[in-house]
Design an enzyme around this catalytic site. Structure first.
Site, PDB file in Angstrom:
ATOM      1  N   CYS A  96      -9.220  -5.618   2.592  1.00  0.00           N
ATOM      2  CA  CYS A  96      -9.306  -4.265   3.137  1.00  0.00           C
ATOM      3  C   CYS A  96     -10.742  -3.833   3.345  1.00  0.00           C
ATOM      4  O   CYS A  96     -11.024  -2.958   4.134  1.00  0.00           O
ATOM      5  CB  CYS A  96      -8.641  -3.275   2.187  1.00  0.00           C
ATOM      6  SG  CYS A  96      -7.001  -3.780   1.753  1.00  0.00           S
ATOM      7  N   GLN A 148       0.012  -9.724  -6.593  1.00  0.00           N
ATOM      8  CA  GLN A 148      -0.548 -11.077  -6.669  1.00  0.00           C
ATOM      9  C   GLN A 148       0.275 -12.020  -7.539  1.00  0.00           C
ATOM     10  O   GLN A 148      -0.041 -13.202  -7.619  1.00  0.00           O
ATOM     11  CB  GLN A 148      -2.015 -11.035  -7.139  1.00  0.00           C
ATOM     12  CG  GLN A 148      -2.966 -10.406  -6.123  1.00  0.00           C
ATOM     13  CD  GLN A 148      -3.101 -11.214  -4.821  1.00  0.00           C
ATOM     14  OE1 GLN A 148      -2.809 -12.410  -4.780  1.00  0.00           O
ATOM     15  NE2 GLN A 148      -3.528 -10.563  -3.755  1.00  0.00           N
ATOM     16  N   THR A 197      13.631   4.549  10.446  1.00  0.00           N
ATOM     17  CA  THR A 197      14.622   3.503  10.708  1.00  0.00           C
ATOM     18  C   THR A 197      14.339   2.271   9.856  1.00  0.00           C
ATOM     19  O   THR A 197      13.215   1.757   9.865  1.00  0.00           O
ATOM     20  CB  THR A 197      14.604   3.122  12.208  1.00  0.00           C
ATOM     21  OG1 THR A 197      14.861   4.307  12.950  1.00  0.00           O
ATOM     22  CG2 THR A 197      15.649   2.073  12.532  1.00  0.00           C
ATOM     23  N   THR A 248       0.851  -1.195   0.000  1.00  0.00           N
ATOM     24  CA  THR A 248       0.000   0.000   0.000  1.00  0.00           C
ATOM     25  C   THR A 248       0.886   1.245   0.000  1.00  0.00           C
ATOM     26  O   THR A 248       0.686   2.158  -0.814  1.00  0.00           O
ATOM     27  CB  THR A 248      -0.925  -0.004   1.247  1.00  0.00           C
ATOM     28  OG1 THR A 248      -1.759  -1.157   1.161  1.00  0.00           O
ATOM     29  CG2 THR A 248      -1.787   1.242   1.309  1.00  0.00           C
ATOM     30  N   SER A 270       4.455  -7.350  -2.270  1.00  0.00           N
ATOM     31  CA  SER A 270       4.103  -7.417  -0.856  1.00  0.00           C
ATOM     32  C   SER A 270       4.562  -8.751  -0.263  1.00  0.00           C
ATOM     33  O   SER A 270       4.229  -9.818  -0.803  1.00  0.00           O
ATOM     34  CB  SER A 270       2.591  -7.277  -0.721  1.00  0.00           C
ATOM     35  OG  SER A 270       2.189  -7.484   0.609  1.00  0.00           O
ATOM     36  N   HIS A 300       3.749 -10.372   2.619  1.00  0.00           N
ATOM     37  CA  HIS A 300       2.850 -11.305   3.320  1.00  0.00           C
ATOM     38  C   HIS A 300       1.964 -12.112   2.376  1.00  0.00           C
ATOM     39  O   HIS A 300       1.244 -13.001   2.807  1.00  0.00           O
ATOM     40  CB  HIS A 300       2.031 -10.585   4.401  1.00  0.00           C
ATOM     41  CG  HIS A 300       0.989  -9.630   3.907  1.00  0.00           C
ATOM     42  ND1 HIS A 300      -0.344  -9.942   3.929  1.00  0.00           N
ATOM     43  CD2 HIS A 300       1.089  -8.386   3.405  1.00  0.00           C
ATOM     44  CE1 HIS A 300      -1.037  -8.897   3.470  1.00  0.00           C
ATOM     45  NE2 HIS A 300      -0.182  -7.949   3.141  1.00  0.00           N
ATOM     46  N   ASN A 303      -6.636  -8.775  -7.621  1.00  0.00           N
ATOM     47  CA  ASN A 303      -6.706  -9.506  -6.347  1.00  0.00           C
ATOM     48  C   ASN A 303      -8.101 -10.050  -6.042  1.00  0.00           C
ATOM     49  O   ASN A 303      -8.240 -10.992  -5.276  1.00  0.00           O
ATOM     50  CB  ASN A 303      -6.243  -8.599  -5.198  1.00  0.00           C
ATOM     51  CG  ASN A 303      -6.947  -7.262  -5.207  1.00  0.00           C
ATOM     52  OD1 ASN A 303      -6.832  -6.503  -6.172  1.00  0.00           O
ATOM     53  ND2 ASN A 303      -7.683  -6.965  -4.165  1.00  0.00           N
TER      54      ASN A 303
HETATM   55  N1  PLP Z   1      -2.192  -4.546  -4.117  1.00  0.00           N
HETATM   56  C1  PLP Z   1      -2.834  -5.720  -4.222  1.00  0.00           C
HETATM   57  C2  PLP Z   1      -3.187  -6.235  -5.569  1.00  0.00           C
HETATM   58  C3  PLP Z   1      -3.181  -6.439  -3.079  1.00  0.00           C
HETATM   59  O1  PLP Z   1      -3.818  -7.615  -3.195  1.00  0.00           O
HETATM   60  C4  PLP Z   1      -2.839  -5.909  -1.815  1.00  0.00           C
HETATM   61  C5  PLP Z   1      -3.251  -6.601  -0.570  1.00  0.00           C
HETATM   62  O2  PLP Z   1      -4.345  -7.119  -0.482  1.00  0.00           O
HETATM   63  C6  PLP Z   1      -2.151  -4.677  -1.752  1.00  0.00           C
HETATM   64  C7  PLP Z   1      -1.855  -4.025  -2.929  1.00  0.00           C
HETATM   65  C8  PLP Z   1      -1.749  -4.075  -0.441  1.00  0.00           C
HETATM   66  O3  PLP Z   1      -0.661  -4.783   0.077  1.00  0.00           O
HETATM   67  P1  PLP Z   1      -0.143  -4.586   1.587  1.00  0.00           P
HETATM   68  O4  PLP Z   1      -1.053  -5.400   2.444  1.00  0.00           O
HETATM   69  O5  PLP Z   1       1.260  -5.100   1.564  1.00  0.00           O
HETATM   70  O6  PLP Z   1      -0.207  -3.129   1.898  1.00  0.00           O
END
Ligand code: PLP
Length: 375
Positions: A315, A178, A235, A70, A198, A200, A150
């Protein structure tokens, strides 16, 4: 429990946990400090940056570590367009971008920036002719179109879009969260200027990589110290950097058979719609509408059976709002609130997937019958 929500967050891989714990067992200082503990932390970060660059086929200076994708998406769009040397003040953005891009562009539009939106067809594919038309007319643009959506898993033709941008003197930003291979392919062809990933989603900790092609100017959005080569203050996070390098190095799990098993079983439900069925889709995502059902009761009933799925974008999963992406594909609001997404990853297996698919089918059929009786 059967976890089918990898597109939201993948469980952390044990080898990554082990390595991070091992790192913490010795003192890690502030990477900006001169003493040995600080130097150790700095070495871990810079080694991680080097491995990320190698894995992506990028240069070390092109990798910026962020808190997540994000932030990386925000930094890409705002950091470039706010720079004094920015040559591309117009934004062209697809209407199915993740909120990290969509809301950033919308905010910019409200502040007076020229933002143009490119829609999708009923399969979730970005309308390329519309994009080309917009690129042909008007001032130089920064284009943002994601690699894999996503919510529905539809792949966008990123190489074609990258070429189109080059032909028309536009810059190309892609959200490759993705599927990191999207970014590897684009970098190999020199067709991308800004992109994000990303951790995670890949079996690591939350954390993001912003790829910034060499020569692209960028203002920091988080302002303070000169960390990350002056592009992101604060940091530097040692564990996050190491986790990003480790998760990026993990082989992409082969989950297509799991997805096919699920789709074969759910395809037997009368009136079930597999979103983006005729488009090219990522192997790990399968998104459905079940006739007459909104997502929430389905997800609650599945959770009670030990199955974790989601309504598309994590989200917005606490709101009952219909999916913007499904609406863009031409579905009315009542159907767009029915999006149920199943996604697979490194721990998924065929036997558990088949069992889960049968459970999902019976839960959905039960809810459909209940719904019919209430009408
Ligand atoms: N972009 C896409 C396509 C995502 O699926 C996500 C998370 O769901 C994000 C951005 C945001 O990633 P992060 O959770 O690392 O901020």
């Amino acid at each position: 429990m059967t976890y089918l929500d990898y597109a939201a967050t993948a469980p952390v891989r044990p080898e990554i946990t082990r390595r991070l714990v091992e790192l913490c067992e010795q003192p890690l200082g502030n990477p900006s400090s001169l003493h040995r503990a600080g130097r150790r932390a700095r070495m871990v970060i810079e080694h991680a940056r080097q491995r990320c660059a190698e894995l992506l086929g990028a240069k070390v200076e092109e990798i910026v570590f962020c808190s997540g994708a994000t932030e990386a998406d925000n930094l890409a769009l705002l950091g470039y367009t706010s720079h004094a040397d920015c040559q591309h003040h117009r934004l062209i953005v697809s209407t199915i971008e993740h909120a990290a891009v969509f809301e950033t562009a919308k905010r910019q539009e409200q502040l007076g920036r020229q933002v143009e939106w490119v829609g999708v067809d009923d399969q979730g594919r970005v309308r390329l002719e519309e994009l080309e038309e917009r690129l042909t007319d008007g001032p130089p643009a920064l284009v943002s179109v994601m690699g894999v959506n996503n919510e529905v898993g539809v792949r966008q033709p990123v190489l074609e879009i990258g070429r189109m941008c080059r032909e028309h003197g536009a810059l190309y930003h892609t959200d490759a969260v993705q599927d990191p291979t999207v970014l590897i392919d684009l970098i190999a062809e020199n067709l991308v200027d800004l992109a994000c990933l990303s951790g995670h989603k890949l079996g690591g900790l939350p954390g993001g990589i912003l790829y910034v092609r060499q020569g692209i100017p960028l203002n920091p959005m988080v302002v303070g110290g000169s960390q990350e080569d002056g592009r992101r203050a604060g940091t530097s996070e040692v564990l996050r950097a190491e986790s990003l390098a480790l998760s990026l190095a993990c082989p992409r799990p082969d989950v297509v058979e799991c997805r096919n098993i699920l789709e074969e079983v759910l395809g037997e439900i009368p009136g079930a719609v597999l979103l983006g069925k005729q488009a090219k889709r990522a192997d790990h995502i399968s998104s459905w509408l079940f006739a007459g059902l909104s997502a929430e009761p389905v997800l609650v009933a599945l959770d009670m059976k030990g199955i974790c799925a989601s309504s598309g974008s994590a989200c917005s999963s606490h709101s009952v709002e219909p999916s913007r992406v499904v609406k863009e594909m031409g579905y009315p609001d009542d159907q767009a609130s029915g999006l149920v997404r199943f996604s697979f990853g490194w721990k998924s297996g065929k036997t558990k997937t088949r069992e889960a698919a049968e459970t999902i089918k019976s839960v959905v059929l039960h809810l459909m019958n209940k719904e019919k009786r209430c009408r």
